[in-house]
Motif scaffolding. Structure first.
Motif, PDB file in Angstrom:
ATOM      1  N   ASP A  42      38.961  34.598  38.239  1.00 52.62           N
ATOM      2  CA  ASP A  42      37.665  33.858  39.452  1.00 52.62           C
ATOM      3  C   ASP A  42      38.418  32.445  39.963  1.00 52.62           C
ATOM      4  O   ASP A  42      38.867  32.209  40.602  1.00 52.62           O
ATOM      5  CB  ASP A  42      37.239  33.184  38.677  1.00 52.62           C
ATOM      6  CG  ASP A  42      35.442  34.059  38.594  1.00 52.62           C
ATOM      7  OD1 ASP A  42      35.742  35.449  38.540  1.00 52.62           O
ATOM      8  OD2 ASP A  42      34.566  33.946  37.093  1.00 52.62           O
ATOM      9  N   TRP A  44      42.384  32.221  40.073  1.00 53.91           N
ATOM     10  CA  TRP A  44      42.776  32.983  40.522  1.00 53.91           C
ATOM     11  C   TRP A  44      42.461  33.730  42.273  1.00 53.91           C
ATOM     12  O   TRP A  44      43.239  33.135  43.036  1.00 53.91           O
ATOM     13  CB  TRP A  44      43.889  34.312  39.820  1.00 53.91           C
ATOM     14  CG  TRP A  44      44.736  34.412  40.427  1.00 53.91           C
ATOM     15  CD1 TRP A  44      45.744  34.438  41.613  1.00 53.91           C
ATOM     16  CD2 TRP A  44      45.615  36.217  40.983  1.00 53.91           C
ATOM     17  NE1 TRP A  44      46.735  34.908  41.794  1.00 53.91           N
ATOM     18  CE2 TRP A  44      46.323  36.113  41.750  1.00 53.91           C
ATOM     19  CE3 TRP A  44      44.609  37.392  40.286  1.00 53.91           C
ATOM     20  CZ2 TRP A  44      47.158  37.313  41.919  1.00 53.91           C
ATOM     21  CZ3 TRP A  44      45.547  38.121  39.909  1.00 53.91           C
ATOM     22  CH2 TRP A  44      45.922  39.001  41.195  1.00 53.91           C
ATOM     23  N   ARG A  45      41.659  34.193  42.164  1.00 55.35           N
ATOM     24  CA  ARG A  45      40.734  34.022  43.614  1.00 55.35           C
ATOM     25  C   ARG A  45      40.315  32.768  44.066  1.00 55.35           C
ATOM     26  O   ARG A  45      40.664  32.856  45.551  1.00 55.35           O
ATOM     27  CB  ARG A  45      39.416  34.936  43.230  1.00 55.35           C
ATOM     28  CG  ARG A  45      38.883  35.327  44.102  1.00 55.35           C
ATOM     29  CD  ARG A  45      37.491  36.596  44.168  1.00 55.35           C
ATOM     30  NE  ARG A  45      36.924  35.536  43.494  1.00 55.35           N
ATOM     31  CZ  ARG A  45      35.744  36.104  42.141  1.00 55.35           C
ATOM     32  NH1 ARG A  45      36.897  36.592  41.190  1.00 55.35           N
ATOM     33  NH2 ARG A  45      35.294  35.689  41.386  1.00 55.35           N
ATOM     34  N   ASP A  46      40.089  32.212  43.274  1.00 49.49           N
ATOM     35  CA  ASP A  46      39.812  30.638  44.275  1.00 49.49           C
ATOM     36  C   ASP A  46      41.571  30.237  45.063  1.00 49.49           C
ATOM     37  O   ASP A  46      41.017  28.983  46.243  1.00 49.49           O
ATOM     38  CB  ASP A  46      39.424  29.437  43.432  1.00 49.49           C
ATOM     39  CG  ASP A  46      37.842  29.925  43.245  1.00 49.49           C
ATOM     40  OD1 ASP A  46      37.209  31.055  44.098  1.00 49.49           O
ATOM     41  OD2 ASP A  46      37.197  29.234  41.932  1.00 49.49           O
ATOM     42  N   GLU A  49      42.778  33.718  47.612  1.00 50.73           N
ATOM     43  CA  GLU A  49      41.568  34.579  48.503  1.00 50.73           C
ATOM     44  C   GLU A  49      42.548  33.983  50.266  1.00 50.73           C
ATOM     45  O   GLU A  49      42.285  35.047  50.478  1.00 50.73           O
ATOM     46  CB  GLU A  49      40.049  33.939  47.694  1.00 50.73           C
ATOM     47  CG  GLU A  49      40.161  33.044  49.056  1.00 50.73           C
ATOM     48  CD  GLU A  49      38.693  31.869  48.665  1.00 50.73           C
ATOM     49  OE1 GLU A  49      38.171  32.861  48.243  1.00 50.73           O
ATOM     50  OE2 GLU A  49      37.846  30.709  49.038  1.00 50.73           O
ATOM     51  N   GLU A  50      42.669  33.711  50.076  1.00 50.16           N
ATOM     52  CA  GLU A  50      43.366  33.615  51.991  1.00 50.16           C
ATOM     53  C   GLU A  50      44.639  33.928  51.962  1.00 50.16           C
ATOM     54  O   GLU A  50      44.725  34.738  52.776  1.00 50.16           O
ATOM     55  CB  GLU A  50      43.752  32.013  51.995  1.00 50.16           C
ATOM     56  CG  GLU A  50      42.375  31.380  52.310  1.00 50.16           C
ATOM     57  CD  GLU A  50      43.186  30.009  53.206  1.00 50.16           C
ATOM     58  OE1 GLU A  50      43.821  28.972  53.448  1.00 50.16           O
ATOM     59  OE2 GLU A  50      41.577  29.264  53.244  1.00 50.16           O
ATOM     60  N   PRO A  53      43.300  39.634  48.696  1.00 46.60           N
ATOM     61  CA  PRO A  53      42.531  40.721  49.055  1.00 46.60           C
ATOM     62  C   PRO A  53      41.887  40.271  47.351  1.00 46.60           C
ATOM     63  O   PRO A  53      42.018  40.520  46.710  1.00 46.60           O
ATOM     64  CB  PRO A  53      42.029  41.729  49.922  1.00 46.60           C
ATOM     65  CG  PRO A  53      43.902  41.438  50.383  1.00 46.60           C
ATOM     66  CD  PRO A  53      44.419  41.218  49.063  1.00 46.60           C
ATOM     67  N   ALA A  54      40.146  39.912  47.582  1.00 41.03           N
ATOM     68  CA  ALA A  54      39.777  39.501  46.569  1.00 41.03           C
ATOM     69  C   ALA A  54      39.579  40.625  45.649  1.00 41.03           C
ATOM     70  O   ALA A  54      40.070  40.862  44.323  1.00 41.03           O
ATOM     71  CB  ALA A  54      38.065  39.491  46.520  1.00 41.03           C
ATOM     72  N   ILE A  57      42.584  41.239  43.728  1.00 38.31           N
ATOM     73  CA  ILE A  57      42.839  40.138  42.674  1.00 38.31           C
ATOM     74  C   ILE A  57      42.132  40.118  41.286  1.00 38.31           C
ATOM     75  O   ILE A  57      42.844  40.238  40.233  1.00 38.31           O
ATOM     76  CB  ILE A  57      42.246  38.468  42.688  1.00 38.31           C
ATOM     77  CG1 ILE A  57      43.362  38.324  44.594  1.00 38.31           C
ATOM     78  CG2 ILE A  57      42.380  37.961  41.995  1.00 38.31           C
ATOM     79  CD1 ILE A  57      42.431  36.457  44.566  1.00 38.31           C
ATOM     80  N   GLN A  58      41.251  41.093  40.979  1.00 38.53           N
ATOM     81  CA  GLN A  58      40.050  41.658  40.648  1.00 38.53           C
ATOM     82  C   GLN A  58      41.048  42.814  39.991  1.00 38.53           C
ATOM     83  O   GLN A  58      41.085  42.906  38.444  1.00 38.53           O
ATOM     84  CB  GLN A  58      38.379  42.372  40.778  1.00 38.53           C
ATOM     85  CG  GLN A  58      37.803  42.028  39.973  1.00 38.53           C
ATOM     86  CD  GLN A  58      36.875  40.883  39.231  1.00 38.53           C
ATOM     87  OE1 GLN A  58      37.073  39.962  39.849  1.00 38.53           O
ATOM     88  NE2 GLN A  58      37.290  41.222  37.762  1.00 38.53           N
ATOM     89  N   SER A  61      44.123  41.281  37.629  1.00 42.31           N
ATOM     90  CA  SER A  61      43.629  40.279  36.832  1.00 42.31           C
ATOM     91  C   SER A  61      43.002  41.037  35.751  1.00 42.31           C
ATOM     92  O   SER A  61      43.439  40.359  34.501  1.00 42.31           O
ATOM     93  CB  SER A  61      42.667  39.881  36.756  1.00 42.31           C
ATOM     94  OG  SER A  61      42.908  38.581  38.293  1.00 42.31           O
TER      95      SER A  61
END
Length: 445
Positions: A42, A44-46, A49-50, A53-54, A57-58, A61
């Protein structure tokens, strides 16, 4: 939020991360650890994210997301006519050499070295049969289905972005296994990218866009400890009380994600993945059906088939690794050394002075050896690279010439496909760069 509600969680993680077994990273049965892994994703996504793509990342991870790609590779090797399990499942002693591959300091300044246990071959071991590089061409074949030009070029040393970025607009690259890199792996990036492509969370265009945005290292080339330090620092910054709870960095040699090539290649070398799956099943942390799903197995495939496929890939990785080291060892002996292959491995892994040469000079020797051998082969093109991104680089097509006085920082090697030709898109790109005197990146002054 969970971390704010559970103020004792830092102490729990300090104990877990201090010596974390691989099966707990792949299949955590401790809810605190599982929440930590999810929370780091979460964060890392924050943070990214720009740029990333989420869904990517998911996927990246979780280290266990690499397992289906490992199973597929092992299944391919098992069916390959040149693979003979009884021949290549090298006989090892129970003795291991402990390789101190990194050392870092925690926040109190106490050194906490990291070690991996690496199995040693028996005294007098030598390759019973030459094992060709069976895996690279198969992974290239899979990448070509997603639009990548193949064969993939090989990078020796750090190739500046000014050269690497135009190359990877066409092809994925391989890291050479000829320069005594112990823990990165030649095919690791192929496995990471194919895992993400096969999961349907990324396509080639998205990958190229991320590379152009300079997030390759963040996504697929993280150092083990650097990345974990960054992730824990995010926790510390977001939750100030957490920094008082977690006052040391994890000393486990495994990474919590598939973003580090080392976290994939080391378990392949040591047989860690197959053992971890068996341990998770034995402990009951995952059911057989859950493990089959994680490994990407079909209903008509058994869990034992999946484990056997991964073990085949582990045997292949270890044999190829020892084969490369053995070839290098014999050439090094020609310089006057007189130590056994086992002693060479032990010295190499413990970063001692090998044959009165430091590790840096050993790697330089290995790189020069690899290039000299490549230049003798008509089916190989070599480009030497001088300079850096800041001051500018120059690219030279070497045309079969080599001198120890040549001041190259790195190389790009192109090989013909088996029964085919060169990767013309990459070859033409490098030839065009070689016709320019100095190439500067957009960010250079």
């Amino acid at each position: 939020m969970f971390l704010e509600d559970r103020k004792d969680i830092g102490e729990t993680y300090q104990l877990l991360l201090d010596d974390l077994p691989l099966d707990q990273i792949l299949f955590p049965d401790n809810k605190h650890l599982e929440i930590l892994i999810n929370r780091l994703a979460d964060l890392w996504r924050d943070f990214a994210e720009e740029r990333i793509p989420a869904p990517v990342i998911q996927h990246a991870s979780k280290l266990n997301h690499i397992l289906p790609a490992l199973v597929q590779s092992g299944q391919y090797l098992t069916k390959h006519p040149q693979w003979h399990a009884t021949l290549y499942a090298t006989d090892y002693t129970t003795e291991s050499v402990y390789f101190n591959f990194n050392a870092h300091e925690d926040r109190t300044g106490t050194e906490r070295p990291g070690y991996i246990a690496y199995p040693l071959p028996k005294e007098g071991w030598m390759p019973e049969s030459y094992l060709p590089d069976l895996l690279t061409s198969e992974l290239d074949n899979q990448l070509s289905k997603y639009g990548f030009a193949v064969p993939s070029p090989i990078f020796l040393g750090f190739v500046p972005h000014t050269v690497a970025d135009p190359v990877v607009q066409h092809s994925l690259f391989l890291d050479s296994d000829q320069i005594v890199d112990m823990i990165h792996g030649k095919n690791t990036h192929q496995l990471q990218v194919l895992s993400t492509l096969n999961a349907g969370v990324m396509d080639k265009d998205q990958l190229l866009a991320m590379i152009k945005a300079d997030v390759w290292s963040e996504l697929f080339d993280q150092d083990l400890y650097t990345d974990m330090r960054d992730q824990l620092l995010w926790l510390w910054n977001k939750y100030p009380w957490y920094s008082k709870k977690v006052n040391l960095f994890p000393t486990s040699y495994f990474h919590l994600t598939m973003r580090s090539p080392h976290s994939i290649h080391i378990p392949l070398l040591t047989g860690g993945f197959s053992r971890a799956i068996e341990q998770a099943l034995a402990k009951g942390s995952r059911s057989e059906s859950e493990l089959k799903a994680t490994l990407g197995l079909r209903d008509d495939q058994s869990l034992s088939q999946g484990i056997d496929a991964i073990r085949t890939l582990e045997d292949y990785t270890r044999y190829r690794h020892f084969q490369v080291l053995h070839d290098f060892y014999h050439e090094l002996l020609a310089t006057g050394g007189c130590i056994s292959f086992r002693e060479f491995i032990q010295d190499q892994y413990q970063h001692r002075e090998i044959l009165n040469l430091g590790l840096h000079r050993i790697r330089a020797f290995a790189m020069a050896r690899s290039i000299r051998n490549s230049l003798k082969d008509a089916d190989i093109e070599v480009f030497g690279i001088q300079g850096n991104d800041h001051k500018g680089v120059s690219v030279h097509q070497m045309n079969g010439t080599w001198s120890n006085d040549m001041n190259y920082n790195s190389f790009v090697v192109l090989k013909k496909a088996p029964g085919g030709g060169f990767n013309l898109k990459v070859l033409d790109t490098l030839k065009a760069m070689s016709r320019q005197q100095i190439i500067k990146s957009d960010d250079s002054e």
